[in-house]
Write a protein that holds these residues in place. Structure first.
Motif, PDB file in Angstrom:
ATOM      1  N   ILE A  17      40.640  48.371  35.872  1.00  0.00           N
ATOM      2  CA  ILE A  17      39.536  47.409  36.003  1.00  0.00           C
ATOM      3  C   ILE A  17      38.320  47.905  35.225  1.00  0.00           C
ATOM      4  O   ILE A  17      37.687  47.141  34.489  1.00  0.00           O
ATOM      5  CB  ILE A  17      39.199  47.156  37.482  1.00  0.00           C
ATOM      6  N   ARG A  18      37.995  49.190  35.354  1.00  0.00           N
ATOM      7  CA  ARG A  18      36.838  49.737  34.631  1.00  0.00           C
ATOM      8  C   ARG A  18      37.032  49.600  33.121  1.00  0.00           C
ATOM      9  O   ARG A  18      36.125  49.174  32.405  1.00  0.00           O
ATOM     10  CB  ARG A  18      36.612  51.199  34.984  1.00  0.00           C
ATOM     11  N   THR A  35      31.602  37.827  40.025  1.00  0.00           N
ATOM     12  CA  THR A  35      32.621  37.871  41.081  1.00  0.00           C
ATOM     13  C   THR A  35      32.063  37.566  42.464  1.00  0.00           C
ATOM     14  O   THR A  35      32.827  37.339  43.395  1.00  0.00           O
ATOM     15  CB  THR A  35      33.304  39.246  41.133  1.00  0.00           C
ATOM     16  N   LYS A  36      30.737  37.599  42.611  1.00  0.00           N
ATOM     17  CA  LYS A  36      30.082  37.438  43.920  1.00  0.00           C
ATOM     18  C   LYS A  36      30.499  38.565  44.865  1.00  0.00           C
ATOM     19  O   LYS A  36      30.658  38.379  46.069  1.00  0.00           O
ATOM     20  CB  LYS A  36      30.397  36.074  44.557  1.00  0.00           C
ATOM     21  N   VAL A  37      30.693  39.765  44.287  1.00  0.00           N
ATOM     22  CA  VAL A  37      31.033  40.973  45.024  1.00  0.00           C
ATOM     23  C   VAL A  37      29.951  41.989  44.673  1.00  0.00           C
ATOM     24  O   VAL A  37      29.508  42.047  43.522  1.00  0.00           O
ATOM     25  CB  VAL A  37      32.434  41.503  44.600  1.00  0.00           C
ATOM     26  N   SER A  38      29.515  42.785  45.644  1.00  0.00           N
ATOM     27  CA  SER A  38      28.425  43.722  45.364  1.00  0.00           C
ATOM     28  C   SER A  38      28.828  44.746  44.313  1.00  0.00           C
ATOM     29  O   SER A  38      29.986  45.152  44.237  1.00  0.00           O
ATOM     30  CB  SER A  38      27.997  44.444  46.647  1.00  0.00           C
ATOM     31  N   VAL A  56      39.212  39.295  46.073  1.00  0.00           N
ATOM     32  CA  VAL A  56      38.396  40.088  45.151  1.00  0.00           C
ATOM     33  C   VAL A  56      39.150  40.320  43.846  1.00  0.00           C
ATOM     34  O   VAL A  56      38.583  40.207  42.759  1.00  0.00           O
ATOM     35  CB  VAL A  56      37.958  41.421  45.808  1.00  0.00           C
ATOM     36  N   LEU A  57      40.460  40.603  43.925  1.00  0.00           N
ATOM     37  CA  LEU A  57      41.254  40.782  42.709  1.00  0.00           C
ATOM     38  C   LEU A  57      41.252  39.520  41.858  1.00  0.00           C
ATOM     39  O   LEU A  57      41.137  39.586  40.635  1.00  0.00           O
ATOM     40  CB  LEU A  57      42.689  41.173  43.058  1.00  0.00           C
ATOM     41  N   GLN A  58      41.369  38.364  42.505  1.00  0.00           N
ATOM     42  CA  GLN A  58      41.354  37.106  41.763  1.00  0.00           C
ATOM     43  C   GLN A  58      39.996  36.880  41.102  1.00  0.00           C
ATOM     44  O   GLN A  58      39.924  36.426  39.959  1.00  0.00           O
ATOM     45  CB  GLN A  58      41.718  35.935  42.674  1.00  0.00           C
ATOM     46  N   ALA A  59      38.920  37.210  41.799  1.00  0.00           N
ATOM     47  CA  ALA A  59      37.577  37.051  41.229  1.00  0.00           C
ATOM     48  C   ALA A  59      37.383  37.996  40.041  1.00  0.00           C
ATOM     49  O   ALA A  59      36.802  37.616  39.020  1.00  0.00           O
ATOM     50  CB  ALA A  59      36.512  37.309  42.304  1.00  0.00           C
ATOM     51  N   ILE A  60      37.883  39.220  40.162  1.00  0.00           N
ATOM     52  CA  ILE A  60      37.780  40.184  39.066  1.00  0.00           C
ATOM     53  C   ILE A  60      38.584  39.692  37.863  1.00  0.00           C
ATOM     54  O   ILE A  60      38.121  39.739  36.722  1.00  0.00           O
ATOM     55  CB  ILE A  60      38.247  41.583  39.521  1.00  0.00           C
ATOM     56  N   ALA A  61      39.794  39.219  38.112  1.00  0.00           N
ATOM     57  CA  ALA A  61      40.645  38.710  37.030  1.00  0.00           C
ATOM     58  C   ALA A  61      39.947  37.573  36.296  1.00  0.00           C
ATOM     59  O   ALA A  61      39.923  37.534  35.062  1.00  0.00           O
ATOM     60  CB  ALA A  61      41.993  38.254  37.574  1.00  0.00           C
ATOM     61  N   LYS A  62      39.350  36.662  37.041  1.00  0.00           N
ATOM     62  CA  LYS A  62      38.649  35.532  36.418  1.00  0.00           C
ATOM     63  C   LYS A  62      37.448  36.016  35.601  1.00  0.00           C
ATOM     64  O   LYS A  62      37.244  35.572  34.472  1.00  0.00           O
ATOM     65  CB  LYS A  62      38.202  34.546  37.496  1.00  0.00           C
ATOM     66  N   ALA A  63      36.691  36.948  36.158  1.00  0.00           N
ATOM     67  CA  ALA A  63      35.506  37.459  35.459  1.00  0.00           C
ATOM     68  C   ALA A  63      35.882  38.179  34.167  1.00  0.00           C
ATOM     69  O   ALA A  63      35.155  38.119  33.177  1.00  0.00           O
ATOM     70  CB  ALA A  63      34.717  38.402  36.370  1.00  0.00           C
ATOM     71  N   LEU A  64      37.038  38.856  34.173  1.00  0.00           N
ATOM     72  CA  LEU A  64      37.465  39.628  33.007  1.00  0.00           C
ATOM     73  C   LEU A  64      38.393  38.843  32.093  1.00  0.00           C
ATOM     74  O   LEU A  64      38.853  39.369  31.080  1.00  0.00           O
ATOM     75  CB  LEU A  64      38.158  40.916  33.460  1.00  0.00           C
ATOM     76  N   LEU A  71      46.648  41.609  36.879  1.00  0.00           N
ATOM     77  CA  LEU A  71      45.850  42.446  37.772  1.00  0.00           C
ATOM     78  C   LEU A  71      46.605  42.732  39.070  1.00  0.00           C
ATOM     79  O   LEU A  71      46.568  43.850  39.579  1.00  0.00           O
ATOM     80  CB  LEU A  71      44.511  41.766  38.052  1.00  0.00           C
ATOM     81  N   LEU A  72      47.306  41.719  39.597  1.00  0.00           N
ATOM     82  CA  LEU A  72      48.089  41.929  40.818  1.00  0.00           C
ATOM     83  C   LEU A  72      49.204  42.942  40.583  1.00  0.00           C
ATOM     84  O   LEU A  72      49.501  43.766  41.450  1.00  0.00           O
ATOM     85  CB  LEU A  72      48.663  40.604  41.322  1.00  0.00           C
ATOM     86  N   ALA A  73      49.810  42.915  39.406  1.00  0.00           N
ATOM     87  CA  ALA A  73      50.853  43.894  39.080  1.00  0.00           C
ATOM     88  C   ALA A  73      50.250  45.292  38.989  1.00  0.00           C
ATOM     89  O   ALA A  73      50.833  46.255  39.487  1.00  0.00           O
ATOM     90  CB  ALA A  73      51.544  43.513  37.775  1.00  0.00           C
TER      91      ALA A  73
END
Length: 126
Positions: A17-18, A35-38, A56-64, A71-73
């Motif tokens: 992710i980083r 992502t609307k995550v802190s 959160v994983l789905q939000a990160i995937a969308k943002a990136l 990402l799930l894999a």
């Protein structure tokens, strides 16, 4: 009590992710806004201290701009796709474009659009 940072999969996911965030030229604060995550929680995810939820994983995937299944894999929540001759080369090409550190986010987006325009509608192996 065992912490999540003892799990190498959680650390690997955080590193992935980083790397994707850095290649997208996105700050931690910018990703937090998308992502609307802190940003503190995202930092903990990137350091492998927490296994993020599916939301959160789905939000990160969308943002990136990463396919959620990729990402799930990486998170170990979905098995990585087998080498499917019909889908394999295209996904490997798109992943190579997305993960190239020498390209800017805009260049990656442009290359993905161009690549997809060339391969849309083609039959596998054509």
């Amino acid at each position: 009590m065992a912490t999540e940072d003892d799990d190498p999969r959680v650390r690997r996911l955080g590193q992935y992710i980083r790397l994707q965030r850095q290649m997208a030229d996105l700050s931690l604060r910018g990703m937090a806004d998308l992502t609307k995550v802190s940003n503190a929680y995202l930092s903990q995810i990137e350091r492998g201290l927490h296994q993020p939820s599916l939301r959160v994983l789905q939000a990160i995937a969308k943002a990136l701009d990463i396919p959620p299944d990729t990402l799930l894999a990486e998170a170990g929540l979905l098995s990585k796709p087998a080498a499917d001759p019909a889908a394999g080369p295209r996904s490997r090409t798109e992943e190579a474009i997305r993960s190239d550190p020498d390209l800017t986010a805009e260049e990656r987006d442009a290359l993905l659009r161009i690549y997809r325009s060339f391969v849309e509608g083609r039959s596998p192996g054509a």
